[in-house]
Design a protein around this motif. Sequence first.
Motif, PDB file in Angstrom:
ATOM      1  N   MET A   1      43.255  26.416  32.342  1.00  0.00           N
ATOM      2  CA  MET A   1      42.354  27.184  33.185  1.00  0.00           C
ATOM      3  C   MET A   1      41.490  28.074  32.303  1.00  0.00           C
ATOM      4  N   LYS A   2      40.216  28.103  32.609  1.00  0.00           N
ATOM      5  CA  LYS A   2      39.256  28.928  31.879  1.00  0.00           C
ATOM      6  C   LYS A   2      39.121  30.274  32.598  1.00  0.00           C
ATOM      7  N   LYS A   3      39.043  31.359  31.825  1.00  0.00           N
ATOM      8  CA  LYS A   3      38.956  32.703  32.407  1.00  0.00           C
ATOM      9  C   LYS A   3      37.590  33.322  32.128  1.00  0.00           C
ATOM     10  N   ILE A   4      37.010  33.880  33.188  1.00  0.00           N
ATOM     11  CA  ILE A   4      35.724  34.574  33.085  1.00  0.00           C
ATOM     12  C   ILE A   4      35.924  35.991  33.610  1.00  0.00           C
ATOM     13  N   ILE A   5      35.648  36.967  32.771  1.00  0.00           N
ATOM     14  CA  ILE A   5      35.759  38.377  33.144  1.00  0.00           C
ATOM     15  C   ILE A   5      34.479  38.788  33.865  1.00  0.00           C
ATOM     16  N   VAL A   6      34.625  39.540  34.946  1.00  0.00           N
ATOM     17  CA  VAL A   6      33.479  40.129  35.654  1.00  0.00           C
ATOM     18  C   VAL A   6      33.637  41.637  35.546  1.00  0.00           C
ATOM     19  N   CYS A   7      32.680  42.280  34.889  1.00  0.00           N
ATOM     20  CA  CYS A   7      32.803  43.708  34.652  1.00  0.00           C
ATOM     21  C   CYS A   7      31.480  44.415  34.926  1.00  0.00           C
ATOM     22  N   GLY A   8      31.539  45.712  34.974  1.00  0.00           N
ATOM     23  CA  GLY A   8      30.355  46.521  35.220  1.00  0.00           C
ATOM     24  C   GLY A   8      30.762  47.871  35.765  1.00  0.00           C
ATOM     25  N   LYS A   9      29.797  48.735  35.869  1.00  0.00           N
ATOM     26  CA  LYS A   9      30.040  50.094  36.367  1.00  0.00           C
ATOM     27  C   LYS A   9      30.584  50.064  37.793  1.00  0.00           C
ATOM     28  N   TYR A  10      31.190  51.158  38.157  1.00  0.00           N
ATOM     29  CA  TYR A  10      31.634  51.382  39.532  1.00  0.00           C
ATOM     30  C   TYR A  10      30.443  51.169  40.472  1.00  0.00           C
ATOM     31  N   ASN A  11      30.644  50.420  41.534  1.00  0.00           N
ATOM     32  CA  ASN A  11      29.631  50.168  42.562  1.00  0.00           C
ATOM     33  C   ASN A  11      28.502  49.236  42.117  1.00  0.00           C
ATOM     34  N   ALA A  12      28.770  48.381  41.144  1.00  0.00           N
ATOM     35  CA  ALA A  12      27.749  47.441  40.676  1.00  0.00           C
ATOM     36  C   ALA A  12      27.652  46.205  41.557  1.00  0.00           C
ATOM     37  N   GLY A  13      28.659  45.968  42.399  1.00  0.00           N
ATOM     38  CA  GLY A  13      28.681  44.777  43.243  1.00  0.00           C
ATOM     39  C   GLY A  13      29.689  43.741  42.789  1.00  0.00           C
ATOM     40  N   LYS A  14      30.632  44.131  41.937  1.00  0.00           N
ATOM     41  CA  LYS A  14      31.598  43.178  41.375  1.00  0.00           C
ATOM     42  C   LYS A  14      32.459  42.524  42.455  1.00  0.00           C
ATOM     43  N   THR A  15      33.013  43.328  43.361  1.00  0.00           N
ATOM     44  CA  THR A  15      33.883  42.770  44.400  1.00  0.00           C
ATOM     45  C   THR A  15      33.122  41.790  45.272  1.00  0.00           C
ATOM     46  N   THR A  16      31.938  42.147  45.694  1.00  0.00           N
ATOM     47  CA  THR A  16      31.134  41.265  46.537  1.00  0.00           C
ATOM     48  C   THR A  16      30.788  39.981  45.792  1.00  0.00           C
ATOM     49  N   PHE A  17      30.408  40.115  44.532  1.00  0.00           N
ATOM     50  CA  PHE A  17      30.101  38.950  43.697  1.00  0.00           C
ATOM     51  C   PHE A  17      31.310  38.023  43.633  1.00  0.00           C
ATOM     52  N   ILE A  18      32.467  38.565  43.293  1.00  0.00           N
ATOM     53  CA  ILE A  18      33.666  37.745  43.130  1.00  0.00           C
ATOM     54  C   ILE A  18      34.076  37.106  44.456  1.00  0.00           C
ATOM     55  N   LYS A  19      34.020  37.861  45.543  1.00  0.00           N
ATOM     56  CA  LYS A  19      34.366  37.308  46.862  1.00  0.00           C
ATOM     57  C   LYS A  19      33.491  36.100  47.182  1.00  0.00           C
ATOM     58  N   ASN A  20      32.204  36.175  46.835  1.00  0.00           N
ATOM     59  CA  ASN A  20      31.256  35.127  47.211  1.00  0.00           C
ATOM     60  C   ASN A  20      31.325  33.875  46.341  1.00  0.00           C
ATOM     61  N   ILE A  21      32.114  33.880  45.290  1.00  0.00           N
ATOM     62  CA  ILE A  21      32.275  32.671  44.485  1.00  0.00           C
ATOM     63  C   ILE A  21      32.978  31.598  45.313  1.00  0.00           C
ATOM     64  N   ASN A  22      34.031  32.001  46.003  1.00  0.00           N
ATOM     65  CA  ASN A  22      34.825  31.082  46.806  1.00  0.00           C
ATOM     66  C   ASN A  22      35.620  31.938  47.800  1.00  0.00           C
ATOM     67  N   PRO A  23      35.011  32.332  48.919  1.00  0.00           N
ATOM     68  CA  PRO A  23      35.628  33.308  49.829  1.00  0.00           C
ATOM     69  C   PRO A  23      37.058  32.982  50.263  1.00  0.00           C
ATOM     70  N   GLU A  24      37.415  31.708  50.349  1.00  0.00           N
ATOM     71  CA  GLU A  24      38.759  31.334  50.791  1.00  0.00           C
ATOM     72  C   GLU A  24      39.826  31.617  49.740  1.00  0.00           C
ATOM     73  N   LYS A  25      39.434  31.724  48.485  1.00  0.00           N
ATOM     74  CA  LYS A  25      40.421  31.889  47.406  1.00  0.00           C
ATOM     75  C   LYS A  25      40.422  33.286  46.795  1.00  0.00           C
TER      76      LYS A  25
END
Length: 170
Positions: free
Chosen positions: A1-25
Amino acid sequence: MKKIIVCGKYNAGKTTFIKNINPEKFTGTEVNEIDLSTLLEKDTTTTVGVEVNFLSLNGYEFMFMGVPGQERFDFIWEIAGGNFDGIVFLHPSYEKPEELEKIVGFFSKLPAYKGAAKRIFITFPDAAQNPSSLLATLKNLKIPFEVIDPRDGNRVKAAAESIAREIIST
């Protein structure tokens, strides 16, 4: 499995971005923020810990791991950043470019950074305080960048697939 880190300042949209990759997972924990002056819950939420999502592409599995944006949690950045194949920096345009430089600087010192696929996604483009300064910083960092709305599920999935394809091709 390949790992991709998603980072950024507080309130940058990280959670929304990650959720939208594959909402079911998507796996993560959000809690309501607290107004410290009144000790009442706000309507807004914040992420507790890390969050993950998964993407399958061309027979490969990718795990996108979001890390907290507050610097007080940089110990999690180091733990999560011990080994990764790609890294995505989300940067809200209203934040100072120096904040992006700090986060890139932190991760660039980790051994996995040199060989990792990299992207910068600028969020909240309409709120830019000093676009010319941000553009100069982006050019100096020499990391591919583009503007993205983390709420646009189709665009987020395309962006995730793009960085995954880059990892596969290297």
